[in-house]
Design an enzyme around this catalytic site. Structure first.
Site, mmCIF file in Angstrom:
data_model
loop_
_atom_site.group_PDB
_atom_site.id
_atom_site.type_symbol
_atom_site.label_atom_id
_atom_site.label_comp_id
_atom_site.label_asym_id
_atom_site.label_seq_id
_atom_site.Cartn_x
_atom_site.Cartn_y
_atom_site.Cartn_z
ATOM 1 N N CYS A 2 12.284 -8.268 2.097
ATOM 2 C CA CYS A 2 13.375 -7.947 1.587
ATOM 3 C C CYS A 2 13.269 -7.832 0.113
ATOM 4 C CB CYS A 2 14.423 -8.858 2.024
ATOM 5 S SG CYS A 2 14.630 -9.312 3.643
ATOM 6 N N ASP A 104 13.202 -17.051 10.116
ATOM 7 C CA ASP A 104 12.157 -17.845 9.579
ATOM 8 C C ASP A 104 12.603 -18.214 8.390
ATOM 9 O OD1 ASP A 104 11.734 -14.958 8.636
ATOM 10 O OD2 ASP A 104 10.044 -15.791 7.550
ATOM 11 N N ILE A 301 -6.045 6.791 5.298
ATOM 12 C CA ILE A 301 -5.852 7.834 4.309
ATOM 13 C C ILE A 301 -7.200 8.613 4.135
ATOM 14 C CG2 ILE A 301 -5.678 8.177 1.670
ATOM 15 C CD1 ILE A 301 -4.079 5.706 1.669
#
Length: 671
Positions: A2, A104, A301
């Site tokens: 977050c 968590d 990539i």
């Protein structure tokens, strides 16, 4: 995973409008597009905000943060992951704790009252940054994980502390000034930052493995920074010299890495893997595939330059593990097309457009429905994979070997890494008196960047150049390193320590990791940076990390059964995008961007650089007698010049508080 933000004021009368907290969360919506929350204690002058990327506990808004205890004593906002939290939750429940979520993050609210900040940190395993306010102590704690995987910034204004996961989060607060510092600008131009600092005046990072405590006493805030963890290598004479124990170390690496991978497969959403052509990511994929019931999604990539492209080995590894393989092929001029947007997320300059490639890859990961991938970052740091480590070992750690043998190994190293000379390896030796005094030699990992000081000295705008006269970048960096962690250590241990404190935290985990991954709401989990694995790796003797000129030998042997034979035998290949000068289209794309940001008007308006010296540097790069090594180095400097101008445009010239308010309005986020 977050984004967090908040304030802690000297006096409650300064308490900000809650909408400001919401705006701070909104400008980092990319870190948490699945919802937001805020909480305040107005009478205490405290407020937190949170933008959520839901990975654990997906049920409704049950796990919305910030968390506040029922007695209003504690407030928490958390970014990252705590692994092994289910076991901890069960133990705490048996001890009387009552949990309201399956998140968590909630374990902090139960560990802290029992053990305090320093006491609870040994229980926290993973990648994290969090804020914790204790009303009883009237203290704000800002805590960052051991290696600095997750970012956390703070500054002190006239009114109090403002903090957040990204610089733009702080800049969204109207009290936070937005201006380059002279030293911050200088270090942007030479790639390597002074640990704990940023490019901007008055804004610091919480150091990896540290707690910043801000306590209010009689209306004044007192700040203290405390280290809780470090890379504590054995003293040189304590290293095991017995080759008979090699098999024991190989088995130990395998055991600890598998455990780290298994923990990072914990999620309520699918977990994929980044896959290059290196041992590190191939090992992670191999172990993940073995531990999973379903095929693992792997992301690679690919570059259109064969010299830099690693997709052939990645395809071989994907086939061997039956992975669901996704390859993103990039054309050379794609990268500068996305350079500006990438820097808005990195908030610092980048020397190579690999950061742009990683930004574009995370975009594709998110587009196919994945929020989480495991990565191979950290293996080179733990097991001595970079060419600079071997160079330091050959020069300072193998005195017992014949000089001719060491010279042959050195020559082979230089030849096999000639593509990266001027970037990963210096064009010529650079000696920093400060580093020689502190650790006996100048680590090879810093020499390419410290040697750029000659260019940076000239490139600064005249007024800034005058203020920086006599500044020693090497001294500034060396002064931040803990002398106790370097004293009496083996030269290889010293080199790995310095790299981890500078290049890993300031480059690989920022513009090569969290910032470009979270730009597209995608969490990266570097299993090698599990601190339990790291503490085991520190004890592995140097001669088993690099053995007979073979880097990462102990890891290579531990993963031998998983790796394609080609990869098992292959030397470390630095993963970077082709420099601009290697392709006419890419050079032109860079030139087009320079025309926008490095023209005379733009340079003089920003007041960061000297336009005459900018032009002189381009002329030096394009001179007929410029060597490839010089061009590689100057490519990096040009990227940094572009970078500081882009950062000025986005974070100094742009009204960031207004931008954040507009973002919140567009999202419908309101207090």
């Amino acid at each position: 995973m977050c984004g967090i933000a908040g304030v802690f004021y000297q006096h409650p009368k300064h308490m900000t409008d809650p909408q400001t907290l919401v705006n701070m969360a909104a400008i980092m919506h990319h870190r948490g597009p699945d919802g937001f929350g805020y909480a305040t204690m107005p009478e205490r002058g405290v407020g937190f905000a949170h933008a959520r990327l839901s990975i654990i506990d997906l049920v409704g808004d049950r796990a919305r943060q910030p968390f506040v205890t029922e007695d209003q004593r504690l407030m928490v906002a958390h970014n990252g992951e705590f692994y092994d939290f289910k076991r901890l939750r069960a133990e705490l429940t048996a001890d009387g704790a009552q949990f309201k979520t399956k998140s968590d993050s909630e374990i902090i609210l139960h560990l802290y009252p029992r053990f305090g900040v320093q006491g609870m940190l040994p229980y926290l395993r993973g990648e994290f940054a969090f804020s914790l306010y204790d009303q009883a102590e009237d203290t704000l704690y800002l805590v960052r994980d051991r290696f600095g995987v997750k970012p956390l910034y703070y500054t002190e204004t006239d009114k109090g502390i403002v903090f957040g996961s990204e610089l733009k989060t702080l800049f969204a607060h109207p009290d936070v000034p937005r201006a380059f510092s002279d030293t911050g600008l200088y270090h942007q131009l030479i790639q390597t930052m002074v640990p704990g600092t940023t490019a901007f005046e008055g804004i610091r990072q919480v150091m990896p493995g540290h707690v910043v405590s801000i306590k209010r006493v009689n209306g004044r805030l007192h700040t203290e920074e405390t280290k809780y963890w470090d890379m504590d290598f054995p003293l040189e004479h304590q290293h095991d010299q017995d080759d008979k124990r090699a098999d024991e170390y190989i088995a130990g690496v395998r055991k600890h890495l598998l455990e780290a991978v298994q923990h990072r497969l914990t999620a309520d959403v699918p977990v994929g893997c980044y896959l290059s052509g290196g041992i590190d990511s191939c090992s992670i994929l191999g172990l993940s595939a073995a531990a999973s019931q379903e095929p693992v999604k792997a992301f690679t990539i690919g570059f259109d330059s064969a010299a830099y492209d690693e997709t052939p080995i990645a395809r071989e590894m994907a086939a061997a593990t039956q992975a669901d393989h996704h390859v993103m092929s990039l054309n050379s001029n794609d990268l500068y097309d996305h350079f500006e947007q990438t820097l808005w997320h990195t908030e610092r300059t980048i020397y190579n457009t690999l950061g742009v490639a990683k930004y574009l890859m995370s975009q594709q990961v998110r587009d196919v429905g994945y929020k989480v991938v495991m990565t191979g970052e950290g293996a080179d740091e733990l097991f001595a994979g970079y060419p600079s480590f071997r160079k330091d070992l050959f020069m300072y750690g193998l005195d017992h070997l014949p000089a001719q043998e060491r010279a042959e190994w050195q020559s082979m190293l230089e030849q096999n890494n000639k593509l990266f000379k001027g970037a990963m390896l210096a064009r010529e030796e650079y000696v920093s008196d400060a580093f020689v005094a502190k650790m006996g030699f100048t680590p090879s990992c810093l020499q390419p960047w410290l040697s750029c000081t000659g260019f940076a000295d000239k490139l600064l705008a005249p007024s800034r150049r005058a203020r920086m006269e006599g500044y020693d970048a090497g001294q500034a960096i060396a002064d931040t390193l803990d002398a106790d962690m370097l004293a009496d250590r083996h030269p290889l241990d010293k080199a790995q320590y310095v790299w981890t404190k500078t290049m890993l935290e300031g480059q690989i985990l920022t513009w090569g990791g969290d910032r470009v991954d979270m730009a597209n709401s995608m969490e990266a989990r570097p299993a090698f940076l599990d601190h339990k694995l790291a503490e085991y790796a520190f004890k592995i003797p140097p001669h088993l990390r690099i053995r007979k000129n073979k880097e990462k030998w102990v890891l290579r042997e531990a993963m031998k059964g998983l790796l394609p034979e080609t990869l098992y035998k292959r030397e470390k290949f630095a993963f970077m995008a082709p420099p601009a000068h290697t392709d006419p289209k890419k050079w032109q794309a860079m030139r087009d961007l320079a025309q926008k940001y490095l023209n005379k008007e733009a340079v003089e308006e920003a007041g960061l650089l000297d336009y005459t010296e900018v032009q002189a540097l381009f002329a030096l790069h394009e001179a007929d007698d410029a060597s490839a090594e010089l061009q590689v180095q100057l490519d990096a400097v040009i990227n940094h010049m572009l970078g500081v101008q882009v950062l000025h445009h986005h974070f100094v010239k742009t009204d960031v508080p207004a931008q954040a308010a507009a973002k919140a309005k567009a999202l419908g986020w309101s207090a």
